[in-house]
Design an enzyme around this catalytic site. Structure first.
Site, PDB file in Angstrom:
ATOM      1  N   SER A  84       0.843  -1.204   0.000  1.00 39.42           N
ATOM      2  CA  SER A  84       0.000   0.000   0.000  1.00 39.42           C
ATOM      3  C   SER A  84       0.882   1.260   0.000  1.00 39.42           C
ATOM      4  O   SER A  84       1.631   1.474  -0.936  1.00 39.42           O
ATOM      5  CB  SER A  84      -0.960  -0.059   1.193  1.00 39.42           C
ATOM      6  OG  SER A  84      -2.041   0.817   1.008  1.00 39.42           O
ATOM      7  N   HIS A 233      -7.360  -6.166   0.384  1.00 39.94           N
ATOM      8  CA  HIS A 233      -6.208  -5.256   0.435  1.00 39.94           C
ATOM      9  C   HIS A 233      -5.161  -5.725   1.442  1.00 39.94           C
ATOM     10  O   HIS A 233      -3.970  -5.559   1.225  1.00 39.94           O
ATOM     11  CB  HIS A 233      -6.696  -3.846   0.780  1.00 39.94           C
ATOM     12  CG  HIS A 233      -5.609  -2.821   0.746  1.00 39.94           C
ATOM     13  ND1 HIS A 233      -4.823  -2.590  -0.373  1.00 39.94           N
ATOM     14  CD2 HIS A 233      -5.158  -1.951   1.697  1.00 39.94           C
ATOM     15  CE1 HIS A 233      -3.959  -1.628  -0.113  1.00 39.94           C
ATOM     16  NE2 HIS A 233      -4.130  -1.227   1.134  1.00 39.94           N
TER      17      HIS A 233
END
Length: 253
Positions: A84, A233
């Site tokens: 990320s 994610h």
């Protein structure tokens, strides 16, 4: 800036960078699975974990932090993995200091600009009366007014640290709140990074989309894109064994 880090294992160096609101500890279980084959450096990025706080916070300075870290550890070249926000840091680093990377792994993020979508989390974190709470449950209760997901709450509350008089946030919440738009910044370069690169997305995540493939191909032409099945994610938390095997296979290839 001297970053806080944890070092474990032996072998070829692999540096891992966490995402927004995270810390080096987020990847410790993954590191334990790889420590027989690699020397792992789990790094707290600036304004996170136990690394120093700063008003300056963007991908350029975080890439420079990583360069200084490698120099301080005597690492002329290393494998890099970033998730990320950490993924954008390692992309920026690769495009700035390509000679210092052997192989690059980017976990569930693309180079493009991302609109800010952390408003509720930031509102919740700032609503916790950090100077007044007496225990973690009080922080949890305050955060529950904004966030229902127990996993997200647990992840965020890992940033709580005890002090002599109570609690504090490890992360630099005021600067993160003020400069949150910097996290969405697009990673750009006139010159591509041509060494082996793995983009590792979550099958159930929308962070790496079909529209991102053109940018990925342009900036990282020697890349391979895979999706971890049954993962969102937080792929390293949801499918740790699949992530370990994917990382190991790519780095050993």
């Amino acid at each position: 800036m001297k970053l806080n880090f944890k070092k474990t294992g032996s072998g070829e160096p692999l540096i891992i960078l966490h995402g927004l609101f995270g810390s080096a500890d987020n990847w410790f279980s993954i590191a334990k699975e790889l420590e027989d084959e690699f020397t792992l450096y789990l790094v707290d990025q600036r304004n996170h974990g136990d690394s120093p706080k700063s008003e300056e916070w963007n991908y350029q300075v975080m890439a420079e932090d990583l360069n200084a870290f490698m120099e301080s550890e005597g690492l002329k070249e290393a494998n890099l993995l970033g998730h990320s926000m950490g993924g954008k840091t390692v992309m920026k680093f690769a495009l700035t200091f390509p000679e210092k990377i052997k192989k690059l792994i980017v976990a569930d993020i693309a180079p493009r600009y991302y609109p800010i979508h952390h408003e509720t989390i930031l509102e919740g974190l700032n609503a916790v009366p950090i100077d007044k709470i007496k225990n973690r449950k009080e922080a949890d209760d305050a955060l529950s007014e904004y966030i229902n997901n127990p996993g997200i709450k647990q992840f965020l509350l890992k940033n709580l640290a005890r002090t002599e008089s109570g609690f504090k946030w490890k992360m630099n919440l005021p600067v993160i709140t003020k400069k949150i738009e910097n996290v969405g910044e697009e990673i750009k370069s006139e010159k591509p990074f041509e060494k082996p690169t793995l983009f590792m997305g979550g099958e159930n995540s929308d962070y790496i989309q079909d529209k991102d493939k053109e940018d990925i191909e342009r900036l990282f032409p020697n890349h391979h894109l895979i999706y971890i099945k049954k993962a969102g994610h937080w792929l390293h938390a949801e499918q740790p064994q699949a992530v370990v095997e994917t990382v190991r296979t790519f780095l050993k290839r």
